[in-house]
Write an enzyme that holds these catalytic residues in place. Structure first.
Site, PDB file in Angstrom:
ATOM      1  N   GLY A   1      47.243  90.007 -20.552  1.00 40.67           N
ATOM      2  CA  GLY A   1      47.598  89.098 -21.631  1.00 40.67           C
ATOM      3  C   GLY A   1      48.290  87.875 -21.065  1.00 40.67           C
ATOM      4  O   GLY A   1      48.584  87.794 -19.863  1.00 40.67           O
TER       5      GLY A   1
ATOM      6  N   SER B   1      46.074  88.680 -15.108  1.00 38.28           N
ATOM      7  CA  SER B   1      44.670  88.935 -14.718  1.00 38.28           C
ATOM      8  C   SER B   1      43.718  88.193 -15.652  1.00 38.28           C
ATOM      9  O   SER B   1      43.028  88.799 -16.468  1.00 38.28           O
ATOM     10  CB  SER B   1      44.369  90.436 -14.694  1.00 38.28           C
TER      11      SER B   1
ATOM     12  N   GLY C   1       7.416  59.257  -3.313  1.00 35.91           N
ATOM     13  CA  GLY C   1       6.004  59.376  -3.637  1.00 35.91           C
ATOM     14  C   GLY C   1       5.446  60.779  -3.574  1.00 35.91           C
ATOM     15  O   GLY C   1       4.238  60.974  -3.397  1.00 35.91           O
TER      16      GLY C   1
ATOM     17  N   GLY D   1      11.655  65.366   0.133  1.00 31.80           N
ATOM     18  CA  GLY D   1      12.130  64.091   0.647  1.00 31.80           C
ATOM     19  C   GLY D   1      13.078  63.458  -0.347  1.00 31.80           C
ATOM     20  O   GLY D   1      13.546  64.107  -1.285  1.00 31.80           O
TER      21      GLY D   1
ATOM     22  N   LYS E   1       3.653  55.091   1.582  1.00 30.38           N
ATOM     23  CA  LYS E   1       3.713  53.702   1.089  1.00 30.38           C
ATOM     24  C   LYS E   1       3.510  52.692   2.208  1.00 30.38           C
ATOM     25  O   LYS E   1       4.133  51.614   2.227  1.00 30.38           O
ATOM     26  CB  LYS E   1       5.032  53.455   0.344  1.00 30.38           C
TER      27      LYS E   1
ATOM     28  N   HIS F   1      16.087  64.149  -6.049  1.00 30.39           N
ATOM     29  CA  HIS F   1      17.482  63.854  -6.373  1.00 30.39           C
ATOM     30  C   HIS F   1      18.398  64.938  -5.803  1.00 30.39           C
ATOM     31  O   HIS F   1      18.100  66.128  -5.888  1.00 30.39           O
ATOM     32  CB  HIS F   1      17.684  63.772  -7.886  1.00 30.39           C
TER      33      HIS F   1
END
Length: 641
Positions: free
Chosen positions: A474, A548, A42, A37, A172, A120
């Site tokens: 290079g 490359s 909670g 969640g 809650k 988060h």
């Protein structure tokens, strides 16, 4: 009866009781579930309450918990149950969950493993990890806040990953005075969203993890709620594992068990179905068949093994089978393909680079895979499909995936084991994505490798040389093209058959549709690598001069060729010197900001770590470097300066 007899009988009864208890505990069913969640809904408190109410906390743990609760400001006799789960120092300091925390607990009816997943968005990848093995998800909603974006994201991911048992825990409730109207509104809101993503049923309940309402016993504060308690539901929900046992036999081979010359078996975890001695099995992807002669375990041979058991199977025939292969029912094998559509959840800070090669790990199979530009990403709020060129952290999208060889698979909807995979970055070894295979692409079945009578060895013998790729890499202005051109002239004078692929020249034709973004650079090298491989099939010595810049793509080209045919030549010129030369004026434009994605300025260059030859242009002239490279390719090795 003597006192010793009484003691003996008492001890015997106690031993029987202990044995009966252990036997009962051993044969309890197991439920794996997650709590997920949004932030601060909670989740950790709820799990702590479940552990506390199921008497899974020792006295010393309880004392430490009470002490820690006082430290973080909990007053009176109340306990901060979240501290039981949030074990990291950073989690306790910030009051959030960062990593997935696994906890075991047991009741009289069932054993449980619960994963507390972070809320988060930053840690969504950790939530996917926890959900990957779960049978049920408890999705918490803060009654004060209602359905949030992360609620939708986690619900969509749970459904995508295949969790079919959802509990909507409106938590809650004590903070909204157990308001039934508010609860009903939240459930109605979630119901509408759930239907839009394909969740057809879920169990909703009003709870308070902190106060204990409707956790293990019905709450007097919610007389209007007549459904089950959370613990009651967890103890009785049927996760229907019988479906796995009823399907056709599948076992990815994890290990070839060969302790001596008289025993050879194939060990693994049975993912689906059942197997008995005498059953015909097929080894995939080779397709070879045999018969099971023994089912070996540490506790002795079995007459039958079922999904979820780890066993060693002995076969009647000495057929080729190794780690990564899959043993299946001979008459109902899974599919084999190398191109798929897949759902991806991107889990890395660095975005997806289409065309880059990643390791794909599915069951015990590990192959190299490339991801095409995504078809779309999913907006978890609206379920709208949006156009995208890449996938960023926590993005969910659809894309086509191509593997370097065929793998054994089944759609994820049919098998988590053979349909779920991860992608691993080849350089950092970090897991960058979790994926679910949806189906194989039709072209994977319709396109087959055509056997040719004139082989690459025959082409090479005709030319009197061994094929090779001399890969010059290079910075821009390092001298790659100059040295490569000199090398080809010398090889041509020696009668060698060569071809030079230059970066600028290729972009006038084959790759004229590509720009200089990271994805375009990767596709540029992929195409050149494939062309170079085809040219070596013709027996040629191929020279390429490309910046490359990425190691992964140079390694990709190396992997296309037989061992010993790829020579990485690092033309090592310091950036300051390359910029001083600036023959084409490119560095000046890049510094002025008019030329974007220029290597060395605003795009990185990853220097080779172990090139076959290194050219130090500050100590060696182009002519000297060319002579030394020719000596290498013609077998007269000269030490690197």
């Amino acid at each position: 009866m003597s006192g010793s007899d009484v003691i003996y009988q008492t001890e015997a009864l106690i031993a029987e009781d202990i044995e009966a208890y252990l036997d009962l505990h051993q044969h309890k069913s197991m439920l794996r579930f997650i709590t997920c969640g949004s932030v601060d809904d909670g989740k950790s408190t709820l799990i702590g309450r479940l552990l506390y109410d199921s008497k899974m906390i020792f006295e010393d743990q309880l004392a430490a918990l009470e002490t820690d609760s006082r430290k973080v400001g909990t007053q009176g006799q109340e306990i901060d149950f979240a501290l039981l789960v949030d074990g990291l120092a950073a989690e306790r300091e910030q009051g959030i969950t960062i990593d997935v925390a696994y906890r075991f607990f047991s009741t009289e009816k069932r054993k449980f493993i619960v994963a507390d997943c972070p809320g988060h968005e930053q840690y969504t990848r950790n939530m996917v990890t926890g959900a990957s093995t779960a049978d049920l998800a408890v999705i918490l909603i803060d009654a004060r806040k209602g359905v949030l974006t992360q609620t939708r994201r986690h619900s969509y991911l749970c459904h995508l990953i295949g969790i079919r048992h959802i509990v909507l825990a409106v938590n809650k409730m004590d903070l909204i005075a157990y308001d039934q109207a508010r609860y009903d509104a939240i459930v109605a809101d979630y119901s509408a969203f759930a239907a839009s993503i394909g969740i057809t049923r879920f169990t909703a309940m009003p709870i308070s993890g902190f106060k204990g309402d409707n956790i293990t016993a019905p709450s007097e504060n919610t007389p209007w709620y007549t459904g089950p308690t959370l613990m009651g539901h967890l103890e009785t929900v049927d996760v229907n594992t019988a479906a796995e046992a009823a399907g056709p036999f599948r076992m990815p081979v994890q290990w070839v068990n060969r302790p001596n010359l008289d025993f050879r078996g194939f060990s693994g975890l049975i993912a689906n179905g059942t197997v008995k001695p005498g059953d015909a099995v097929r080894v995939l992807p080779s397709g070879k068949t045999s018969t099971v002669t023994r089912i070996v375990t540490l506790d002795g041979d079995l007459e039958e093994a079922v999904a979820g058991q780890s066993v060693t199977l002995c076969l009647a025939d000495e057929i080729d089978c190794s780690r990564g292969d899959v043993l299946s029912a001979a008459d109902a094998p899974p599919q084999v393909a190398d191109q798929f559509e897949a759902s991806l959840v991107w889990m890395a800070d660095e975005p997806l680079v289409p065309g880059r090669a990643y390791w794909l790990k599915l069951a015990s199979q590990t192959v190299s895979a490339t991801v095409s530009p995504p078809k779309c990403t999913i907006n978890v709020n609206t379920m709208e499909r949006l156009a995208a060129k890449t996938l960023d952290l926590n993005a969910i999208g659809l894309a086509e995936i191509t593997t370097d060889r065929a793998i054994v698979f089944e759609p994820y909807a049919e098998s988590r084991t053979l349909g779920g995979f991860i992608l691993i970055d080849k350089i950092s070894n970090a897991t960058v994505a979790a994926g679910m295979l949806n189906f194989s692409l039709r072209r994977a079945q319709n396109v087959h490798w055509q056997a040719l009578d004139v082989t690459r060895e025959a082409h090479a013998r005709l030319k009197g040389q061994g094929p090779a790729v001399l890969w010059f890499t290079g910075l821009s202005g390092s001298g790659k093209s100059t040295i490569a051109n000199m090398v080809e002239k010398r090889l041509h004078a020696l009668g060698k058959h060569t071809f030079l692929l230059d970066g600028d020249n290729v972009r006038h034709g084959l790759n004229k549709d590509l720009g200089f973004t990271e994805a375009d650079r990767i596709e540029n090298i992929r195409r050149v690598g494939e062309v170079a491989r085809l040219m070596t099939d013709a027996g040629l010595i191929v020279l390429t001069a490309f910046i490359s810049p990425f190691r992964a793509e140079r390694q990709m080209v190396r992997a296309l060729l037989p061992a010993g045919e790829f020579y990485e030549i690092f033309v090592d010129t310091p950036l300051e010197e390359a910029e001083r030369r600036d023959v084409k004026g490119l560095y000046k434009k890049a510094r002025a900001g008019t030329l974007k994605n220029f290597t060395g300025i605003d795009s990185p260059y990853e220097a080779p770590e172990n090139p076959e030859i290194r050219v130090d242009t500050m100590r060696e002239t182009p002519e000297e470097a060319a002579e030394r490279i020719v000596a290498l390719i013609t077998g007269e090795w000269m030490p690197v300066i």
